[in-house]
Design a protein around this motif. Structure first.
Motif, mmCIF file in Angstrom:
data_model
loop_
_atom_site.group_PDB
_atom_site.id
_atom_site.type_symbol
_atom_site.label_atom_id
_atom_site.label_comp_id
_atom_site.label_asym_id
_atom_site.label_seq_id
_atom_site.Cartn_x
_atom_site.Cartn_y
_atom_site.Cartn_z
ATOM 1 N N TYR A 1 -26.727 23.851 2.536
ATOM 2 C CA TYR A 1 -26.181 22.810 3.405
ATOM 3 C C TYR A 1 -26.414 23.165 4.872
ATOM 4 C CZ TYR A 1 -23.781 20.740 -0.601
ATOM 5 O OH TYR A 1 -23.490 20.129 -1.787
ATOM 6 N N LEU A 2 -26.239 24.444 5.212
ATOM 7 C CA LEU A 2 -26.437 24.880 6.596
ATOM 8 C C LEU A 2 -27.886 24.738 7.036
ATOM 9 C CD1 LEU A 2 -24.149 28.034 6.601
ATOM 10 C CD2 LEU A 2 -23.746 25.862 7.788
ATOM 11 N N GLY A 3 -28.808 24.747 6.084
ATOM 12 C CA GLY A 3 -30.216 24.550 6.406
ATOM 13 C C GLY A 3 -30.465 23.203 7.038
ATOM 14 N N GLU A 4 -29.722 22.206 6.593
ATOM 15 C CA GLU A 4 -29.899 20.863 7.158
ATOM 16 C C GLU A 4 -29.038 20.653 8.404
ATOM 17 O OE1 GLU A 4 -27.380 17.217 5.187
ATOM 18 O OE2 GLU A 4 -28.454 18.487 3.778
ATOM 19 N N CYS A 5 -27.984 21.446 8.548
ATOM 20 C CA CYS A 5 -27.096 21.302 9.709
ATOM 21 C C CYS A 5 -26.397 22.636 9.975
ATOM 22 C CB CYS A 5 -26.067 20.202 9.466
ATOM 23 S SG CYS A 5 -24.942 19.969 10.860
ATOM 24 N N PRO A 6 -26.955 23.480 10.858
ATOM 25 C CA PRO A 6 -26.376 24.808 11.094
ATOM 26 C C PRO A 6 -25.206 24.823 12.077
ATOM 27 C CG PRO A 6 -28.371 24.580 12.356
ATOM 28 C CD PRO A 6 -28.204 23.295 11.566
#
Length: 183
Positions: A80-85
């Motif tokens: 998930y953090l890959g798309e929104c860190p």
């Protein structure tokens, strides 16, 4: 609130140790709207729990004896953090501390992530005698189910932070530099 994207995160711990995470929850916000809420039980090291922590969240060793350990769940969260860190937490000192201690404990490389604290934002924006997550949600009529369960708390935090962004009269969270930091 077009363009506002972040992931609210919350952890419950089995003991006072920050690396004793027993539940993780996230709430994904895309374009200013809650898009998804997830939670995972996690088996803490030794599956040991303190009485006090169990009283707070109700999670017991029997709930996590067959649960995955932190590294497996962290892999899912980092997708998930890959798309929104960008992370948001209520009392980020605690939750970001849980991440830092767990990454160190399990020898996992620390990612480059910006975080915001909805507690610090509330203290700056409002004049309440209490700034606990459930109290603030009650004040703003933000619905919730089970306080001190990670998924529910993450969603409460996400909805509160969206309110704070609106009340700060900022166009996006990036301008709320009074409540942010780096992992």
């Amino acid at each position: 609130m077009q363009g506002i994207n972040f992931i609210a995160i919350d952890f419950e711990t089995a003991t006072r140790k920050r690396a004793s995470i027993c539940e993780a929850g996230i709430c994904v916000v895309r374009n200013g709207k809650v898009a998804e809420t997830r939670s995972w039980l996690i088996r803490p090291e030794g599956n040991y729990y303190s009485y006090w922590n169990m009283q707070i969240h109700g999670i017991r060793p029997s709930d996590t004896e067959n649960a995955p350990e932190f590294p497996e769940i962290w892999t899912k969260i980092t997708e998930y953090l890959g798309e929104c860190p960008v992370l948001v937490a209520h009392n980020a000192i605690f939750d970001i501390g849980c991440i830092r201690h767990s990454l160190q404990f399990y020898h996992i490389k620390k990612p480059d992530i910006t975080y915001y604290c909805s507690l610090r934002a509330a203290r700056k924006l409002y004049n309440f005698d209490c700034n606990k997550l459930d109290y603030l949600c009650d004040q703003f009529e933000i619905p919730y189910r089970l306080h001190h369960r990670a998924g529910d708390d993450a969603e409460m935090c996400a909805r509160l932070f969206l309110r704070e962004i609106r009340d700060a009269a900022k166009c996006d969270h990036e301008n709320m530099d009074f409540c942010n930091g780096k992992l």
